[in-house]
Structures are given as C-alpha cells and as structure tokens.
Scaffold this active site. Structure first.
Site, PDB file in Angstrom:
ATOM      1  N   TRP A  67       0.811  -1.223   0.000  1.00 36.95           N
ATOM      2  CA  TRP A  67       0.000   0.000   0.000  1.00 36.95           C
ATOM      3  C   TRP A  67       0.840   1.268   0.000  1.00 36.95           C
ATOM      4  O   TRP A  67       0.298   2.371  -0.089  1.00 36.95           O
ATOM      5  CB  TRP A  67      -0.906   0.024   1.232  1.00 36.95           C
ATOM      6  N   GLU A  89       8.498  14.997   0.477  1.00 35.99           N
ATOM      7  CA  GLU A  89       7.363  14.882   1.396  1.00 35.99           C
ATOM      8  C   GLU A  89       7.675  15.674   2.655  1.00 35.99           C
ATOM      9  O   GLU A  89       8.762  16.234   2.819  1.00 35.99           O
ATOM     10  CB  GLU A  89       7.099  13.404   1.722  1.00 35.99           C
ATOM     11  N   HIS A 109      -1.573   9.555  10.378  1.00 32.71           N
ATOM     12  CA  HIS A 109      -1.355  10.283   9.126  1.00 32.71           C
ATOM     13  C   HIS A 109      -2.424  11.360   9.011  1.00 32.71           C
ATOM     14  O   HIS A 109      -3.605  11.076   9.231  1.00 32.71           O
ATOM     15  CB  HIS A 109      -1.437   9.320   7.934  1.00 32.71           C
ATOM     16  N   ARG A 154       4.429  15.134  10.556  1.00 34.97           N
ATOM     17  CA  ARG A 154       3.090  14.533  10.551  1.00 34.97           C
ATOM     18  C   ARG A 154       2.303  14.773  11.823  1.00 34.97           C
ATOM     19  O   ARG A 154       1.103  15.013  11.783  1.00 34.97           O
ATOM     20  CB  ARG A 154       3.215  13.024  10.365  1.00 34.97           C
ATOM     21  N   HIS A 189      -1.627   5.203  11.475  1.00 36.03           N
ATOM     22  CA  HIS A 189      -0.861   4.915  10.263  1.00 36.03           C
ATOM     23  C   HIS A 189       0.341   4.014  10.503  1.00 36.03           C
ATOM     24  O   HIS A 189       0.618   3.131   9.711  1.00 36.03           O
ATOM     25  CB  HIS A 189      -0.390   6.242   9.679  1.00 36.03           C
ATOM     26  N   ARG A 235       7.911   9.184  12.821  1.00 34.55           N
ATOM     27  CA  ARG A 235       8.637   8.723  11.632  1.00 34.55           C
ATOM     28  C   ARG A 235       8.626   9.770  10.520  1.00 34.55           C
ATOM     29  O   ARG A 235       7.589  10.359  10.217  1.00 34.55           O
ATOM     30  CB  ARG A 235       7.987   7.436  11.113  1.00 34.55           C
TER      31      ARG A 235
HETATM   32  C1  LIG Z   1      -1.491   3.587   2.920  1.00 33.49           C
HETATM   33  C2  LIG Z   1      -0.052   3.531   3.341  1.00 33.49           C
HETATM   34  C3  LIG Z   1       0.909   4.217   2.634  1.00 33.49           C
HETATM   35  C4  LIG Z   1       2.245   4.161   3.020  1.00 33.49           C
HETATM   36  N1  LIG Z   1       3.181   4.789   2.258  1.00 33.49           N
HETATM   37  C5  LIG Z   1       4.486   4.637   2.569  1.00 33.49           C
HETATM   38  C6  LIG Z   1       5.486   5.181   1.719  1.00 33.49           C
HETATM   39  O1  LIG Z   1       5.195   5.780   0.695  1.00 33.49           O
HETATM   40  N2  LIG Z   1       6.785   4.984   2.066  1.00 33.49           N
HETATM   41  C7  LIG Z   1       7.156   4.315   3.204  1.00 33.49           C
HETATM   42  O2  LIG Z   1       8.355   4.187   3.464  1.00 33.49           O
HETATM   43  N3  LIG Z   1       6.223   3.783   4.012  1.00 33.49           N
HETATM   44  C8  LIG Z   1       4.906   3.916   3.719  1.00 33.49           C
HETATM   45  N4  LIG Z   1       3.971   3.363   4.529  1.00 33.49           N
HETATM   46  C9  LIG Z   1       4.405   2.530   5.666  1.00 33.49           C
HETATM   47  C10 LIG Z   1       4.957   1.219   5.136  1.00 33.49           C
HETATM   48  O3  LIG Z   1       4.190   0.780   4.035  1.00 33.49           O
HETATM   49  C11 LIG Z   1       4.961   0.111   6.184  1.00 33.49           C
HETATM   50  O4  LIG Z   1       5.380   0.589   7.415  1.00 33.49           O
HETATM   51  C12 LIG Z   1       5.918  -0.996   5.753  1.00 33.49           C
HETATM   52  O5  LIG Z   1       5.608  -1.405   4.456  1.00 33.49           O
HETATM   53  C13 LIG Z   1       5.842  -2.156   6.704  1.00 33.49           C
HETATM   54  O6  LIG Z   1       6.541  -3.226   6.124  1.00 33.49           O
HETATM   55  P1  LIG Z   1       6.683  -4.584   6.920  1.00 33.49           P
HETATM   56  O7  LIG Z   1       7.365  -5.533   6.018  1.00 33.49           O
HETATM   57  O8  LIG Z   1       7.228  -4.332   8.249  1.00 33.49           O
HETATM   58  O9  LIG Z   1       5.149  -5.033   7.166  1.00 33.49           O
HETATM   59  P2  LIG Z   1       3.998  -5.390   6.117  1.00 33.49           P
HETATM   60  O10 LIG Z   1       4.302  -4.916   4.767  1.00 33.49           O
HETATM   61  O11 LIG Z   1       2.715  -4.990   6.725  1.00 33.49           O
HETATM   62  O12 LIG Z   1       4.050  -6.975   6.070  1.00 33.49           O
HETATM   63  C14 LIG Z   1       3.658  -7.739   7.182  1.00 33.49           C
HETATM   64  C15 LIG Z   1       3.441  -9.148   6.698  1.00 33.49           C
HETATM   65  O13 LIG Z   1       3.308 -10.027   7.798  1.00 33.49           O
HETATM   66  C16 LIG Z   1       2.209 -10.903   7.580  1.00 33.49           C
HETATM   67  N5  LIG Z   1       1.780 -11.333   8.901  1.00 33.49           N
HETATM   68  C17 LIG Z   1       1.332 -10.568   9.925  1.00 33.49           C
HETATM   69  N6  LIG Z   1       1.078 -11.340  11.002  1.00 33.49           N
HETATM   70  C18 LIG Z   1       1.385 -12.612  10.655  1.00 33.49           C
HETATM   71  C19 LIG Z   1       1.326 -13.865  11.324  1.00 33.49           C
HETATM   72  N7  LIG Z   1       0.895 -13.979  12.585  1.00 33.49           N
HETATM   73  N8  LIG Z   1       1.695 -14.972  10.668  1.00 33.49           N
HETATM   74  C20 LIG Z   1       2.103 -14.901   9.367  1.00 33.49           C
HETATM   75  N9  LIG Z   1       2.174 -13.740   8.673  1.00 33.49           N
HETATM   76  C21 LIG Z   1       1.827 -12.614   9.321  1.00 33.49           C
HETATM   77  C22 LIG Z   1       1.227 -10.039   6.817  1.00 33.49           C
HETATM   78  O14 LIG Z   1       0.282 -10.825   6.135  1.00 33.49           O
HETATM   79  C23 LIG Z   1       2.176  -9.328   5.866  1.00 33.49           C
HETATM   80  O15 LIG Z   1       2.506 -10.154   4.790  1.00 33.49           O
HETATM   81  C24 LIG Z   1       2.624   3.424   4.160  1.00 33.49           C
HETATM   82  C25 LIG Z   1       1.654   2.753   4.892  1.00 33.49           C
HETATM   83  C26 LIG Z   1       0.328   2.798   4.494  1.00 33.49           C
HETATM   84  C27 LIG Z   1      -0.697   2.070   5.306  1.00 33.49           C
END
Ligand SMILES: Cc1cc2nc3c(=O)[nH]c(=O)nc-3n(C[C@H](O)[C@H](O)[C@H](O)COP(=O)(O)OP(=O)(O)OC[C@H]3O[C@@H](n4cnc5c(N)ncnc54)[C@H](O)[C@@H]3O)c2cc1C
Length: 506
Positions: A44, A110, A224, A285, A340, A375
């Site tokens: 996303w 940004e 956000h 933010r 967010h 952040r």
């Molecule tokens: C709308 C939106 C826009 C954003 N835009 C930006 C941006 O432009 N730039 C930026 O740097 N950040 C942005 N962010 C923040 C950023 O996207 C997230 O903080 C970051 O992608 C998190 O990555 P992650 O790999 O830690 O978690 P995630 O990408 O959320 O992945 C977590 C994974 O764990 C899995 N999971 C969870 N619990 C379990 C479980 N118990 N067992 C097995 N699997 C599990 C989920 O299914 C998922 O696959 C945005 C966030 C949002 C909501």
C-alpha cells in the site's frame, strides 16, 4: 516443518530478510498469513522510498528532527549510510523496480524532508515493489514461501526461541527453526480509523512480548493527517474479519501531494498550517495531524485543496481512487487523521536481534530506534529494506535444535459467531477514544482497565481454541495494552505521544 530460519511476514522487511539469509546460504522458510501481496502494508506504500542522494548528513538531520529527540543516532547513521546501496542493489538491480524518471530519477519530496530525495512509482510505490519481490524469492532463490499460514505463538525453551506454532486451514503444526525472524508489520486493526490493511493486528509484537521479549517506544503511534474520509461519521460497523472497521478509510492521500503544492483548508475555506509551523503544510506529521483534527472539530471538515497541482497527471492512481469513491478533487479531498504507523515495537539492535536468544525482528514490528517519537515520511520501506537485510544476514547460520512443542491439535479451531467482531469493536472504540492522537492520564487509566478486562475475556478462549482471528484479536488487544501502558508511563508530550488537557474521541 523445520528450517534454519523461519521468517514470519511477506512485506518488504520479511522479503528483504529472507533474500539476505538465502544469499548467506541458509535454508529459509517464509510463512505469511497473506493470500495476496496487498494483504501486506508494504503493497500500500504510496509516496515512495527515501535515499540520501550522496548526502547522508542532510538525510540524517531530517530523520533526527522528525523523531523529535527520541531517535537512536547510531541506528539513524546505519539507515542513511546503507540507503543508496540497498535501494540500488536490491530494488533496482535485482528486482528491476521502474522508479519514475526518464534519464534521471524524478525525486519527490514529502513533509519534513529538506530535499527532494524520494524515489517513487507514481503514488503506488509499494505495488511496484512487493509483487516483484515475492516473485523474485519464488523464482530466483531457494526460499520456501508459504502463504495463508499464520504464526500463532513462538516456541520457546529456557529463554531461546525455537520457531513458532503455525496455523493453516484450521490445522496447527510447529515449525522448529534455528532462528526466528518476525516481520509482521503494524497494529492498525487496533484502531477505529486506520490506513493499514485489515491483517495489521500486531501479531509479531504481541507474540514477542508474550514470550518475554522487550518492546520499546510503544506510545509513539503515528497518525497520518490526510486519510480520505468519505463518511466522516464512520458508519461502517465492525465486520466479520478484524478490519479497519468503524470510520473506514477508503484511501490515503500521500504527503507527496502536499509536496507538490496541495494545501489544507478548514471548513471555512481557510488555510491553517502557515500559522502552526514554519514548514506550513509540510510540517512533521504529528503537527499536521493535530491541526487537522482541531480544525475538523472547530469547522466541521478539512479538505486538501489540489488546485495548485496537476493532480490527475501527477497522481493518476490517486485520481482514480477519488473517482472510485465519488470524490471530486476539484472540490478538495475531504481528509482526517488516521492511525498509520507504529514507531516502536520489538526492541532490537542494529542487526535485528531481540532480547530473546535467536529471535530477530525487522520492519514496522521492530523498534530499531530510527523513528524516535515520529517517523519521517518514506523511511519505512527503507527501514524494512536496510534492517531486514541486516537481520536476515545475522539470523542465518543457526541449526534447528530438538525441542518439545506445545500440542494444540485437540483444540477447537472454531469461535462463536460474532465473538471476534464484537470484541474488536470494543478494542477499537477504546483505542480511538483514549489512546489516539491526544491522550489524557484519566483516559489512559480507563483504557488500561478496559483493555485488561478484554484481554481476560479473550484469554479464556485461547486456552481451548485456535481460530486465527482469535489470536489476531488477542494480539491486537495485547498491542493496545502495550501502547496504553507505555503512554501512561510517559508524561512528556513528544512527537506522536501528545498529552492533552481533555479527552476527545477520534
Ligand atoms: C497507505 C499507506 C501508505 C504508506 N506509504 C508509505 C510510503 O510511501 N513509504 C514508506 O516508506 N512507508 C509507507 N507506509 C508505511 C509502510 O508501508 C509500512 O510501514 C511498511 O511497508 C511495513 O513493512 P513490513 O514488512 O514491516 O510489514 P507489512 O508490509 O505490513 O508486512 C507484514 C506481513 O506479515 C504478515 N503477517 C502478519 N502477522 C502474521 C502472522 N501472525 N503470521 C504470518 N504472517 C503474518 C502479513 O500478512 C504481511 O505479509 C505506508 C503505509 C500505508 C498504510
């Protein structure tokens, strides 16, 4: 199931860790409860991923300033020093992400960035990154990617983590692993209005905390300022699955739109950010989110005026989302703050090591110290990439050891109808009312008491049942409690943790 390394989560952090561990020769199993890339928040991500463009000092200063004095400077140094190489080596050279720009990259800007330094693909960067990452792991590496499989609890013995209990299709089996790396993302499902996908139930943070790992900075929950709100009253009731529920956010309007010149106006059509901060609409933010909230309360609404931006041309994806949801950008996009991002999480060192032996964490569920109290935009994908790689390398090289695992095979995989929906509704109401964008000591006390009761009710079921949504509910409730507790223990307003004189509902 056995593995040298069990990675839990298929967002940017889990994928980066799995790739690095595979490169290091480890036998890696990556489990994810996702059934499609857009179940992860990484998909996303809109605005993009920040790089230093050869000037790590300026980048460092911006990260530290946004973090409001609460960052770990050494972690920030690691982030900015590794940013450009990590993006080039992984995202550009290995995955071939087509960042915008012709001969040269089109670096965006940004809030709270002093320079244009954000690589992006339209305003849909995550959607350009994550499917490529997953496909690369499946086709170019030995990583075993297992979908629709949720980690329910960590397997621990004498302070060492040996894998996790995994639920898939109602069956629960252990995965015994030499090391376990949590990359489970954020906690948005604990809040009424959030930008996060429904599966952001804080599983990793809760599982780690329940196993005895340290967590830190949990009070710093970022809101956000510009989530589009079509129905500001939030008429959408809690659904059958733990979702964003009340006050659903149809989509986020990236800060990049303000970076291009869009401005916020209150219900009287007046701009208000120039009076609040020298950076006006591009202030940090937390500052913008509180101002938006206050002007919505005072004047009924806040809109993002995009008349100074070539909106449809610059942000075709967002223009499409507006059309889908009946929003006419020419009239200004109605916006409100929404939960967010979790700045805190499982406390880790710069190689992702948690306080329990052989437990690692990366991405939004980890607290590396780079975000401090707030952040900086577009640093979360980068954090997942940089620290995910480091954690993956550090977690490679442990062999699984024989260990006794809990046997949950006789537990009931079902739950009474509406059980999770009703309790999620209570959780979200409590969090939004008392542990939201502004907090009071009294509100936090009430939240703590209500959440402890809720946890007790949920625990009565986890003793005998293994439904995935029950564990998600437990995990989101535990995260709610951790946030409420940390907020109650911190009487200094800083960044995302803001103590107000009175309690407001958000
Ligand atoms: C709308 C939106 C826009 C954003 N835009 C930006 C941006 O432009 N730039 C930026 O740097 N950040 C942005 N962010 C923040 C950023 O996207 C997230 O903080 C970051 O992608 C998190 O990555 P992650 O790999 O830690 O978690 P995630 O990408 O959320 O992945 C977590 C994974 O764990 C899995 N999971 C969870 N619990 C379990 C479980 N118990 N067992 C097995 N699997 C599990 C989920 O299914 C998922 O696959 C945005 C966030 C949002 C909501």
């Amino acid at each position: 199931m056995n593995a040298d390394l069990l990675v839990v989560g298929s967002g940017v952090a889990g994928c980066s860790a799995a790739l690095a561990a595979d490169d290091a020769g480890a036998d890696v199993t990556l489990v994810t409860k996702a059934t499609a890339p857009d179940d992860a928040t990484s998909y996303w991500a809109q605005g993009g991923i920040a790089v230093s463009r050869g000037d790590p000092d300026a980048f460092r200063e911006d990260v530290l300033a946004a973090g409001d004095g609460a960052c770990d400077p050494a972690a920030v140094d690691t982030l900015v020093a590794a940013a450009d190489d990590a993006v080039r080596e992984v995202l550009i050279d290995r995955l071939g992400v087509p960042f915008d720009g012709d001969d040269e990259f089109d670096f965006g800007r940004e809030a709270a960035h002093s320079e244009n330094r954000i690589l992006h693909v339209d305003a849909a960067t995550g959607a350009a990154v994550l499917p490529r990452f997953l496909s690369h792991l499946r086709t170019e590496t030995s990583v075993d990617v297992v979908e629709d499989t949720a980690a329910l609890d960590l397997v621990t013995h004498e302070g060492r983590v040996h894998g996790a209990l995994l639920e898939s299709g109602g069956d629960v089996e252990p995965c015994v692993a030499g090391a376990t790396l949590l990359a489970t993302g954020g906690i948005g499902a604990a809040y009424g209005r959030t930008t996060n996908p429904p599966g952001a139930t804080g599983d990793g943070v809760a599982m780690a905390a329940l196993a005895g790992a340290d967590v830190a900075d949990m009070e710093y929950v970022q809101f956000h300022p510009t989530a589009c709100v079509v129905d500001s009253e939030g008429a959408n009731p809690a659904g059958d699955r733990p979702g964003t529920g009340d006050g659903e956010v149809p989509f986020l309007v990236s800060e990049a739109v303000r970076g291009e010149g869009a401005v916020l106006r209150d219900g009287d059509g007046e701009r208000f950010m120039p009076d609040r901060h020298p950076d006006a609409d591009l202030a940090p933010r937390d500052v913008v989110a509180r101002a938006v909230r206050e002007r919505r309360e005072a004047t009924g609404e806040v809109r993002l005026d995009v008349s100074g931006v070539a909106f449809a041309a610059e942000f075709p994806g967002l223009a499409e989302r507006c059309r889908e949801h009946g929003v006419d950008p020419d009239e200004g996009i109605p916006v409100a703050p929404a939960q967010h991002f979790l700045c805190g999480g499982i406390d880790v060192d710069r190689d992702g090591r948690a306080s329990l032996d052989r437990l690692f964490a990366a991405g939004e569920c980890a607290r590396t110290g780079v975000h401090g109290a707030n952040r900086l935009a577009s640093t979360s994908l980068l954090e997942g990439l940089v620290f995910g790689r480091r954690a993956g390398r550090a977690a490679a090289g442990f062999d699984p050891e024989p260990v006794e695992t809990p046997d949950l095979r006789d537990s009931d995989p079902a739950l009474p109808e509406r059980f999770a929906a009703e309790k999620f509704h209570r959780l979200r109401s409590t969090m939004s009312e008392h542990v939201g964008i502004e907090r009071t000591p009294d509100g936090l006390r009430k939240a703590g008491a209500g959440l402890r009761r809720l946890k007790g009710e949920v625990d009565a079921y986890t003793r005998t049942r293994t439904a995935r949504e029950l564990y998600e509910l437990r995990n989101a409730t535990v995260c709610g409690l951790l946030v409420a507790r940390a907020a109650a223990e911190n009487d200094t307003s800083r960044g995302c943790h803001h103590l107000a004189a009175e309690s407001h509902a958000d």
